[in-house]
Motif scaffolding. Structure first.
Motif, short mmCIF file in Angstrom:
data_model
loop_
_atom_site.label_atom_id
_atom_site.label_comp_id
_atom_site.label_asym_id
_atom_site.label_seq_id
_atom_site.Cartn_x
_atom_site.Cartn_y
_atom_site.Cartn_z
N ASP A 1 0.94 -1.23 -0.18
CA ASP A 1 -0.10 0.10 0.14
C ASP A 1 0.83 1.29 0.05
OD1 ASP A 1 -2.29 1.38 0.03
OD2 ASP A 1 -3.15 0.43 1.54
N GLY A 2 0.18 2.45 -0.35
CA GLY A 2 1.13 3.50 -0.38
C GLY A 2 0.36 4.67 -1.31
N PRO A 3 0.88 5.89 -1.45
CA PRO A 3 0.42 7.02 -1.96
C PRO A 3 -0.22 6.45 -3.57
CG PRO A 3 2.06 7.80 -0.92
CD PRO A 3 2.03 6.28 -0.87
N HIS A 4 0.67 5.78 -4.01
CA HIS A 4 0.40 5.32 -5.70
C HIS A 4 -0.84 4.27 -5.75
CE1 HIS A 4 2.54 1.88 -3.67
NE2 HIS A 4 2.19 1.01 -4.61
N ILE A 5 -1.47 4.03 -4.60
CA ILE A 5 -2.68 3.15 -4.87
C ILE A 5 -3.91 3.98 -4.47
CG2 ILE A 5 -3.76 1.31 -3.80
CD1 ILE A 5 -1.57 0.25 -5.21
N GLN A 6 -4.30 4.02 -5.60
CA GLN A 6 -5.94 5.01 -5.62
C GLN A 6 -6.90 4.34 -5.15
OE1 GLN A 6 -6.02 6.94 -9.33
NE2 GLN A 6 -3.83 7.49 -9.36
N HIS A 7 -6.94 3.04 -5.46
CA HIS A 7 -8.40 2.44 -4.95
C HIS A 7 -8.14 1.19 -4.50
CE1 HIS A 7 -10.41 5.26 -7.97
NE2 HIS A 7 -9.35 4.96 -8.63
N ARG A 8 -8.97 0.65 -3.37
CA ARG A 8 -8.81 -0.72 -2.75
C ARG A 8 -9.86 -1.41 -2.72
NH1 ARG A 8 -6.25 3.71 -0.91
NH2 ARG A 8 -4.18 3.63 -0.21
N VAL A 9 -10.07 -2.72 -3.50
CA VAL A 9 -11.03 -3.32 -3.70
C VAL A 9 -10.84 -4.81 -2.93
CG1 VAL A 9 -12.53 -4.50 -5.33
CG2 VAL A 9 -11.91 -2.03 -5.58
N ALA A 10 -11.97 -5.17 -2.25
CA ALA A 10 -11.71 -6.64 -1.65
C ALA A 10 -12.73 -7.49 -2.57
CB ALA A 10 -11.94 -6.83 -0.14
N LEU A 11 -12.68 -8.40 -3.21
CA LEU A 11 -13.81 -9.23 -3.89
C LEU A 11 -13.93 -10.71 -3.19
CD1 LEU A 11 -12.29 -8.88 -7.77
CD2 LEU A 11 -14.86 -8.51 -6.80
N CYS A 12 -15.18 -10.88 -2.96
CA CYS A 12 -15.67 -12.16 -2.04
C CYS A 12 -16.77 -12.68 -2.76
CB CYS A 12 -15.65 -12.00 -0.69
SG CYS A 12 -15.94 -13.41 0.46
N ASP A 13 -17.07 -14.04 -2.52
CA ASP A 13 -17.88 -14.90 -3.07
C ASP A 13 -19.16 -14.87 -2.48
OD1 ASP A 13 -17.51 -16.37 -1.07
OD2 ASP A 13 -17.06 -18.06 -2.44
N GLY A 14 -19.56 -14.17 -1.06
CA GLY A 14 -20.68 -14.33 -0.61
C GLY A 14 -20.62 -14.94 0.90
N CYS A 15 -19.36 -15.85 1.14
CA CYS A 15 -19.06 -16.48 2.24
C CYS A 15 -19.07 -15.50 3.58
CB CYS A 15 -17.90 -17.10 2.33
SG CYS A 15 -17.26 -17.85 3.74
N GLU A 16 -20.04 -15.58 4.34
CA GLU A 16 -20.34 -14.73 5.71
C GLU A 16 -19.38 -14.63 6.46
OE1 GLU A 16 -24.43 -13.88 7.26
OE2 GLU A 16 -24.82 -15.81 6.18
N ALA A 17 -18.61 -15.67 6.79
CA ALA A 17 -17.56 -15.81 7.40
C ALA A 17 -16.09 -15.15 6.82
CB ALA A 17 -17.06 -17.20 7.55
N LEU A 18 -16.12 -15.09 5.78
CA LEU A 18 -14.77 -14.43 5.07
C LEU A 18 -15.16 -12.96 4.83
CD1 LEU A 18 -13.72 -16.67 2.31
CD2 LEU A 18 -12.22 -15.64 4.14
N GLN A 19 -16.36 -12.45 4.54
CA GLN A 19 -16.86 -11.15 4.51
C GLN A 19 -16.67 -10.58 5.69
OE1 GLN A 19 -20.81 -11.99 2.99
NE2 GLN A 19 -20.46 -11.14 0.94
N THR A 20 -17.11 -10.97 6.81
CA THR A 20 -17.00 -10.41 8.22
C THR A 20 -15.52 -10.18 8.51
OG1 THR A 20 -18.94 -11.52 8.96
CG2 THR A 20 -17.49 -10.52 10.83
N ARG A 21 -14.82 -11.21 8.14
CA ARG A 21 -13.01 -11.11 8.71
C ARG A 21 -12.58 -10.06 7.56
NH1 ARG A 21 -14.54 -15.96 10.11
NH2 ARG A 21 -13.44 -17.07 11.88
N LEU A 22 -13.12 -9.90 6.22
CA LEU A 22 -12.40 -8.89 5.56
C LEU A 22 -12.76 -7.69 6.09
CD1 LEU A 22 -13.11 -10.65 1.96
CD2 LEU A 22 -10.87 -10.00 2.89
N SER A 23 -14.08 -7.54 6.36
CA SER A 23 -14.48 -5.94 6.75
C SER A 23 -13.82 -5.66 8.02
CB SER A 23 -15.87 -5.90 7.19
OG SER A 23 -16.74 -6.32 6.00
N GLU A 24 -13.30 -6.50 9.03
CA GLU A 24 -12.54 -6.28 10.22
C GLU A 24 -11.14 -5.70 9.85
OE1 GLU A 24 -13.36 -9.80 12.60
OE2 GLU A 24 -15.13 -9.11 13.26
N ARG A 25 -10.63 -6.64 9.08
CA ARG A 25 -9.04 -6.49 8.93
C ARG A 25 -8.82 -5.20 7.81
NH1 ARG A 25 -9.72 -11.63 10.52
NH2 ARG A 25 -8.16 -12.50 11.86
N PHE A 26 -9.53 -5.19 6.58
CA PHE A 26 -9.38 -4.32 5.73
C PHE A 26 -10.39 -3.27 5.59
CE2 PHE A 26 -7.84 -8.61 4.80
CZ PHE A 26 -6.41 -8.03 4.65
N HIS A 27 -10.73 -2.34 6.68
CA HIS A 27 -11.95 -1.69 6.59
C HIS A 27 -11.62 -0.28 5.74
CE1 HIS A 27 -8.96 0.87 8.85
NE2 HIS A 27 -8.72 0.02 9.63
#
Length: 450
Positions: free
Chosen positions: A276-302
Motif C-alpha cells: 500500500d502507499g500513495p500510488h494506490i488510488q483504489h482498494r477493492v476486496a472481492l469475495c463470493d458471499g461467504c459470510e465468515a470471510l466477508q466479516t473478517r475482510l471487513s474487520e481487517r481491511f476496513h
C-alpha cells in the motif's frame, strides 16, 4: 571425449538411426558428467587441509581418516571421499561438507529442485517414474515428501524479507481476494479398521484450504452494457463491435493455507501493508458471499470496498432462469441478458422485489418458488456489496476470476485428484512450494534457501 566422438562417427553410426544415436549419446553424456563431477570432488578433497580444526568450544580435532559419503547428482550417484576429523568424547566433523554446501541427506540441490518442481505440479510417483526413465535416478515418494517438507521450511521467511514490488511496476487499484477449497485429509485410523465402510462413511474428510491473492490492476471504466456484451459473447457476434481486451493483474501473489481463515487473512494483511502507499488510488476486496470471510475482510481491511463477486451473483440468476424457463428454452439467454443488465445497473433491490412477487404467484411451482426465494435472499443479504454500476464507473474489477482460477488450479487440480488424501502437514508444505512456483519465485527462493 574421444569415445563420444567415435560413437557418432564410427562405422556403426553410418547406418544408425537418429533415435539410436540420440539415446546413446544422452546416456554417455550422463556418464561423462558423473566422471567429471567425481574429478571435481577428488580435486577439492586433495586440496582440502588436513590440519586439525577446532570446535566451537576450542577443542582440537585431529585428522582421523578419509571418509566416504554418497552424492546423488543429476548425473547419477557418485562417491565423495573427504578428510574426517575426530576426537573420542568430542565427536567428529568433515569441514569440506560445509565448504561444498552439502546437505544432511545425499541428494544434490539440483535433484531436489527438479523433483520438487515436478512434484508440486504432479503426482509424486509419476515424478519419480519420470526421473528414473529420463535420468536413471531412483527416488522414492517418501524421499520426495521429505525433501518438500525440508525445503518448504523457509518459504515464510523468504516472503517476509522479499521487498514489495516497485511503485513504477504497480497499477492504481489494489485488489485482494479470499476463497476456500476443500482438501481431502487422512483421518486418524482406529486400531481395528472396518472391512467395508458403511453408507456415507469415508476414510478421510475435507479440510478447507483458504486461498488468498493480492494484485494491482489498471483502472478500466466500463458500462453495464459492455460487460453484458462481453460476458454473453455478444460483441464478438457483431463485426462492428470487437471484444475489448482487459488489463492484466500486476505482481499477483497467491497463497493457500490449511491453518484457517484468520491465519490466511493475517498474512494477507501483511502483504497489503507492504504494497500500500500513495500510488494506490483504489482498494477493492472481492469475495463470493461467504459470510465468515466477508466479516473478517471487513474487520481487517476496513479501508477496502468490499465487492460481491459478479460471477457468483450471476450464477444465482442462471439458477432462476433454469427454474423458470428450463435449460433448453430459447428465451433463457434473452432473459439472462435483460436481468444481468439490471443487476449491473444498480437494480439488485428491484430484482429482489421481482423474485419475491414472482415466488407468490399462483402459477409458480414449489421448485421455482424455492429457487426464487433463495436467490432473492442471497441478493438481499449482499445488497451493500452489489453497487456494480458504481464499481464499473470507477474502473474496478467486479469478478474474482483470479481467485476462482487459483482455487481450481492451485488447490483442486493438485490436491483433489482421484484417490488422493493428505496429512495436513504434507498438504501445507506442498502448497507453500506450489505458491513459490506459481508466484514466479522458484529460482529466487532456492537461492535464498541455499
Amino acid at each position: 571425449f574421444n569415445s563420444l566422438i567415435e560413437f557418432v562417427t564410427n562405422e556403426q553410426a553410418l547406418t544408425a538411426t537418429a533415435d539410436q544415436i540420440e539415446r546413446g549419446l544422452f546416456r554417455r553424456l550422463l556418464c561423462l558428467g558423473a566422471k567429471l563431477l567425481t574429478l571435481f570432488f577428488v580435486t577439492r578433497s586433495q586440496a582440502s587441509s588436513r590440519e586439525p580444526p577446532h570446535t566451537k568450544d576450542g577443542q582440537q580435532l585431529p585428522y582421523h581418516r578419509e571418509s566416504k559419503r554418497n552424492y546423488v547428482s543429476i548425473f547419477g550417484k557418485v562417491a565423495i571421499w573427504r578428510p574426517y576429523f575426530y576426537r573420542s568424547g568430542v565427536g567428529g566433523e568433515c569441514p569440506l561438507d560445509a565448504e561444498l554446501s552439502l546437505g544432511q541427506d545425499s541428494y544434490s540441490d539440483l535433484v531436489r529442485e527438479i523433483s520438487e518442481y515436478l512434484g508440486v505440479d504432479g503426482i509424486y510417483h509419476k515424478t519419480t517414474e519420470f526421473l528414473e526413465r529420463l535420468l536413471g535416478l531412483r527416488l522414492s515418494t517418501r524421499v520426495m515428501k521429505q525433501t518438500i517438507t525440508s525445503d518448504a521450511a523457509d518459504v515464510e521467511t523468504y516472503y517476509a524479507q522479499k521487498p514489495a514490488p516497485a511503485v513504477e511496476e504497480e497499477a492504481e487499484v489494489l485488489v485482494i481476494q479470499a476463497d476456500g477449497k476443500g482438501v481431502p485429509i487422512i483421518l486418524e485410523q482406529p486400531a481395528k479398521q472396518a472391512v467395508r465402510l458403511g453408507k456415507g462413511q469415508k476414510r478421510g474428510r475435507k479440510k478447507e484450504a483458504v486461498v488468498t491473492t493480492a494484485y494491482t490492476i489498471a483502472v478500466t471504466p466500463r458500462t453495464p452494457q459492455q460487460v453484458v456484451a462481453s460476458f454473453f459473447d455478444l460483441a464478438s457476434q457483431e463485426a462492428d463491435h470487437p471484444t475489448e481486451s482487459h488489463p492484466s493483474p500486476q505482481n499477483k501473489h497467491i497463497w493457500a493455507t490449511l491453518d484457517g481463515k484468520d491465519a490466511a487473512l493475517d498474512r494477507l494483511a501483511k502483504q497489503v501493508a507492504a504494497r500500500d502507499g500513495p500510488h494506490i488510488q483504489h482498494r477493492v476486496a472481492l469475495c463470493d458471499g461467504c459470510e465468515a470471510l466477508q466479516t473478517r475482510l471487513s474487520e481487517r481491511f476496513h479501508n477496502f470496498t468490499q465487492v460481491l463477486d459478479f460471477i457468483h451473483a450471476n450464477e444465482y440468476l442462471w439458477d432462476v432462469a433454469n427454474a423458470l424457463l428450463g435449460e433448453t428454452n430459447e428465451q433463457r439467454i434473452p432473459w439472462m441478458v435483460e436481468h444481468t443488465t439490471q443487476l449491473l445497473s444498480g437494480q439488485a433491490a428491484q430484482l429482489v422485489d421481482e423474485f419475491k412477487v414472482r415466488a407468490q404467484a399462483p402459477k409458480t411451482t414449489a421448485a421455482q418458488r424455492k429457487q426464487l426465494l433463495k436467490t432473492a435472499g442471497y441478493f438481499e443479504r449482499n445488497l451493500s456489496y452489489m453497487d456494480y454500476h458504481l464499481y464499473l464507473d470507477k474502473g474496478w474489477p467486479i469478478a474474482s476470476g483470479v481467485i476462482e482460477g487459483a482455487c481450481r488450479h492451485f488447490v483442486k487440480d493438485r490436491c483433489e485428484l482421484s484417490g488422493m488424501r493428505w496429512t495436513q502437514d504434507g498438504a501445507e508444505h506442498l502448497l507453500r512450494l506450489r505458491a513459490v512456483a506459481e508466484n514466479g519465485d522458484w529460482d529466487a527462493y532456492h537461492r535464498f534457501r541455499r
